[in-house]
Design a protein around this motif. Structure first.
Motif, PDB file in Angstrom:
ATOM      1  N   SER A  82       0.841  -1.192   0.000  1.00  0.00           N
ATOM      2  CA  SER A  82       0.000   0.000   0.000  1.00  0.00           C
ATOM      3  C   SER A  82       0.874   1.239   0.000  1.00  0.00           C
ATOM      4  O   SER A  82       2.077   1.183   0.293  1.00  0.00           O
ATOM      5  CB  SER A  82      -0.927   0.018   1.222  1.00  0.00           C
ATOM      6  OG  SER A  82      -0.162   0.100   2.426  1.00  0.00           O
ATOM      7  N   LEU A  83       0.273   2.389  -0.324  1.00  0.00           N
ATOM      8  CA  LEU A  83       1.000   3.644  -0.314  1.00  0.00           C
ATOM      9  C   LEU A  83       1.462   3.991   1.093  1.00  0.00           C
ATOM     10  O   LEU A  83       2.554   4.538   1.273  1.00  0.00           O
ATOM     11  CB  LEU A  83       0.114   4.763  -0.878  1.00  0.00           C
ATOM     12  CG  LEU A  83       0.714   6.174  -0.880  1.00  0.00           C
ATOM     13  CD1 LEU A  83       2.010   6.218  -1.682  1.00  0.00           C
ATOM     14  CD2 LEU A  83      -0.302   7.176  -1.433  1.00  0.00           C
ATOM     15  N   LYS A  84       0.655   3.652   2.083  1.00  0.00           N
ATOM     16  CA  LYS A  84       1.017   3.934   3.475  1.00  0.00           C
ATOM     17  C   LYS A  84       2.322   3.234   3.851  1.00  0.00           C
ATOM     18  O   LYS A  84       3.240   3.841   4.413  1.00  0.00           O
ATOM     19  CB  LYS A  84      -0.109   3.468   4.402  1.00  0.00           C
ATOM     20  CG  LYS A  84       0.143   3.741   5.882  1.00  0.00           C
ATOM     21  CD  LYS A  84      -0.888   3.033   6.751  1.00  0.00           C
ATOM     22  CE  LYS A  84      -2.296   3.453   6.397  1.00  0.00           C
ATOM     23  NZ  LYS A  84      -3.307   2.801   7.278  1.00  0.00           N
ATOM     24  N   ALA A  86       4.536   2.100   1.744  1.00  0.00           N
ATOM     25  CA  ALA A  86       5.604   2.599   0.874  1.00  0.00           C
ATOM     26  C   ALA A  86       6.213   3.872   1.454  1.00  0.00           C
ATOM     27  O   ALA A  86       7.442   4.040   1.447  1.00  0.00           O
ATOM     28  CB  ALA A  86       5.052   2.861  -0.524  1.00  0.00           C
ATOM     29  N   ILE A  87       5.378   4.771   1.947  1.00  0.00           N
ATOM     30  CA  ILE A  87       5.878   6.008   2.561  1.00  0.00           C
ATOM     31  C   ILE A  87       6.717   5.684   3.785  1.00  0.00           C
ATOM     32  O   ILE A  87       7.789   6.261   3.998  1.00  0.00           O
ATOM     33  CB  ILE A  87       4.694   6.928   2.923  1.00  0.00           C
ATOM     34  CG1 ILE A  87       4.015   7.447   1.649  1.00  0.00           C
ATOM     35  CG2 ILE A  87       5.161   8.094   3.786  1.00  0.00           C
ATOM     36  CD1 ILE A  87       2.759   8.260   1.905  1.00  0.00           C
ATOM     37  N   SER A 118       8.572   3.511  -7.859  1.00  0.00           N
ATOM     38  CA  SER A 118       7.176   3.943  -7.984  1.00  0.00           C
ATOM     39  C   SER A 118       6.504   3.296  -9.189  1.00  0.00           C
ATOM     40  O   SER A 118       5.317   2.955  -9.144  1.00  0.00           O
ATOM     41  CB  SER A 118       7.105   5.470  -8.089  1.00  0.00           C
ATOM     42  OG  SER A 118       7.756   5.927  -9.255  1.00  0.00           O
ATOM     43  N   ILE A 123       2.669   3.509  -8.527  1.00  0.00           N
ATOM     44  CA  ILE A 123       2.358   4.700  -7.731  1.00  0.00           C
ATOM     45  C   ILE A 123       2.972   5.901  -8.428  1.00  0.00           C
ATOM     46  O   ILE A 123       4.082   5.823  -8.957  1.00  0.00           O
ATOM     47  CB  ILE A 123       2.927   4.581  -6.296  1.00  0.00           C
ATOM     48  CG1 ILE A 123       2.303   3.383  -5.578  1.00  0.00           C
ATOM     49  CG2 ILE A 123       2.684   5.855  -5.493  1.00  0.00           C
ATOM     50  CD1 ILE A 123       2.913   3.126  -4.210  1.00  0.00           C
ATOM     51  N   LYS A 127       4.057  11.027  -5.346  1.00  0.00           N
ATOM     52  CA  LYS A 127       3.552  10.507  -4.081  1.00  0.00           C
ATOM     53  C   LYS A 127       4.673  10.024  -3.173  1.00  0.00           C
ATOM     54  O   LYS A 127       4.484   9.917  -1.948  1.00  0.00           O
ATOM     55  CB  LYS A 127       2.576   9.348  -4.351  1.00  0.00           C
ATOM     56  CG  LYS A 127       1.260   9.744  -4.978  1.00  0.00           C
ATOM     57  CD  LYS A 127       0.321  10.353  -3.952  1.00  0.00           C
ATOM     58  CE  LYS A 127      -1.064  10.551  -4.518  1.00  0.00           C
ATOM     59  NZ  LYS A 127      -2.003  11.139  -3.507  1.00  0.00           N
ATOM     60  N   LEU A 128       5.827   9.729  -3.751  1.00  0.00           N
ATOM     61  CA  LEU A 128       6.968   9.256  -2.969  1.00  0.00           C
ATOM     62  C   LEU A 128       8.112  10.259  -2.943  1.00  0.00           C
ATOM     63  O   LEU A 128       8.897  10.272  -1.989  1.00  0.00           O
ATOM     64  CB  LEU A 128       7.462   7.924  -3.537  1.00  0.00           C
ATOM     65  CG  LEU A 128       6.471   6.759  -3.450  1.00  0.00           C
ATOM     66  CD1 LEU A 128       7.042   5.532  -4.141  1.00  0.00           C
ATOM     67  CD2 LEU A 128       6.133   6.434  -2.001  1.00  0.00           C
ATOM     68  N   GLN A 189      -1.747  11.297   2.971  1.00  0.00           N
ATOM     69  CA  GLN A 189      -1.255  10.702   1.729  1.00  0.00           C
ATOM     70  C   GLN A 189      -2.150  11.013   0.541  1.00  0.00           C
ATOM     71  O   GLN A 189      -1.675  11.168  -0.591  1.00  0.00           O
ATOM     72  CB  GLN A 189      -1.129   9.186   1.895  1.00  0.00           C
ATOM     73  CG  GLN A 189      -2.410   8.505   2.337  1.00  0.00           C
ATOM     74  CD  GLN A 189      -2.239   7.006   2.496  1.00  0.00           C
ATOM     75  OE1 GLN A 189      -2.017   6.293   1.536  1.00  0.00           O
ATOM     76  NE2 GLN A 189      -2.315   6.526   3.720  1.00  0.00           N
ATOM     77  N   LYS A 190      -3.454  11.137   0.785  1.00  0.00           N
ATOM     78  CA  LYS A 190      -4.369  11.440  -0.312  1.00  0.00           C
ATOM     79  C   LYS A 190      -4.244  12.888  -0.786  1.00  0.00           C
ATOM     80  O   LYS A 190      -4.692  13.220  -1.884  1.00  0.00           O
ATOM     81  CB  LYS A 190      -5.807  11.158   0.118  1.00  0.00           C
ATOM     82  CG  LYS A 190      -6.089   9.680   0.384  1.00  0.00           C
ATOM     83  CD  LYS A 190      -7.541   9.441   0.737  1.00  0.00           C
ATOM     84  CE  LYS A 190      -7.817   7.967   0.974  1.00  0.00           C
ATOM     85  NZ  LYS A 190      -9.234   7.719   1.326  1.00  0.00           N
TER      86      LYS A 190
END
Length: 315
Positions: A82-84, A86-87, A118, A123, A127-128, A189-190
């Motif tokens: 997930s993006l969470k 990944a961050i 990414s 992604i 975002k990263l 994140q959004k």
């Protein structure tokens, strides 16, 4: 002195002169005019903070050239779901490295890796890349050597009080700020914008090429590429011309003439190139859409096996 300082700001804002050139010039002016004594002008070169920053660059260069940094980058990032995650998996190692190395160097090392990462995770790079920038900045304040301002403040503090700060003096405050920063990035994140750089757009438009044939009835025959408007393709460009099925013209200059029977190979958005085909009375060839990876092999095949194709020249 005020005039010299203002001149430095003007040169930095209005010219492209290197910063070191401008500051050394200002230092020379202050020394030659007697505004400051020589010992005060040169005192900065003997500062322990400046010497330590210079030593860190040597350490960083050693880590990069020995492959240590690349090894850390390779094994620090995994495959989050997930993006969470990944961050989180990005910001933690970046912050740790930035605590002991120049944060600018850490970002420079990670930025290309993050772009590839990414794409692998599907992604958007922005975002990263934004968390990458924040993590490097916040990680730098966790130690005394993580960022040059910490070293300068430490030097001033030692001069005024005679007390030497430890390398981990700002660690507790820095870790608190880092934790807040990571949690804020995850929570918002959004809200991180999705942005594409010109390089990303170019990569996308060059995924496919379109090969078009110049028939004998085309009005562009006898004109240069620029005069015919064939160099103006939205989201793409003319990458080569195949003439007589054996002569390959690449790169294509804007003053190159168009002849009947020329095969024009465009790279870009297929739909935009097809619009150009219709507006310039061009026609499709037998094999007109292929990936860029095929270009080299096609060139070799054309040079090895010259195909007979009727040349269409105006009478």
């Amino acid at each position: 002195m005020i005039v010299t300082v203002l001149l430095v700001f003007i040169l930095m804002l209005c010219t492209k002169l290197p910063a070191d050139f401008v500051f050394l010039g200002a230092m020379t002016v202050l020394m030659v005019t007697g505004t400051l004594p020589v010992n005060e002008v040169l005192a900065g070169f003997s500062s322990s903070s400046v010497v330590l920053v210079g030593a860190l660059f040597v350490v960083i260069a050693g880590l990069v050239h020995t492959g240590t940094m690349q090894w850390i980058v390779k094994y620090a990032l995994g495959t989050p779901k997930s993006l969470k995650m990944a961050i989180l998996q990005l910001m933690v190692p970046v912050a740790v490295l930035s605590s002991f190395l120049s944060n600018t160097t850490v970002v420079a090392i990670f930025i290309k890796v993050v772009k590839i990462w990414s794409k692998k995770l599907n992604i958007a790079p922005s975002k990263l890349l934004i968390p990458l920038s924040y993590a490097s900045g916040m990680g730098g304040i966790c130690t005394l050597i993580g960022t040059p301002p910490n070293l300068l403040i430490s030097g001033f503090y030692t001069e005024q009080t005679g007390i030497q700060l430890s390398i981990f003096t700002p660690t507790l405050v820095g870790l608190f700020c880092l934790a807040v920063g990571i949690l804020s990035m995850i929570a918002m994140q959004k809200m991180i914008p999705v942005r594409k750089s010109p390089e990303d757009a170019l990569e996308e438009t060059n995924d496919y090429t379109v090969e078009l044939l110049v028939p004998s009835s085309a009005e562009c025959i006898g004109k240069t590429v620029k005069e015919a408007g064939l160099d103006e393709v939205e989201g793409g460009h003319l990458i080569e011309i195949i003439r007589f099925d054996k002569e390959i013209i690449s790169p294509v200059n804007e003053d190159e003439y168009i002849l009947g029977g020329d095969r024009l190979i465009f790279a870009g958005k297929v739909d935009e190139i097809l619009k150009l085909r219709d507006s310039h009375q061009l026609v499709n060839t037998t094999h007109h859409v292929f990936s860029l990876d095929e270009i080299d092999s096609n060139r070799k095949l054309r040079m090895a096996h010259v195909r007979f194709t009727p040349l269409l020249f105006p009478l």
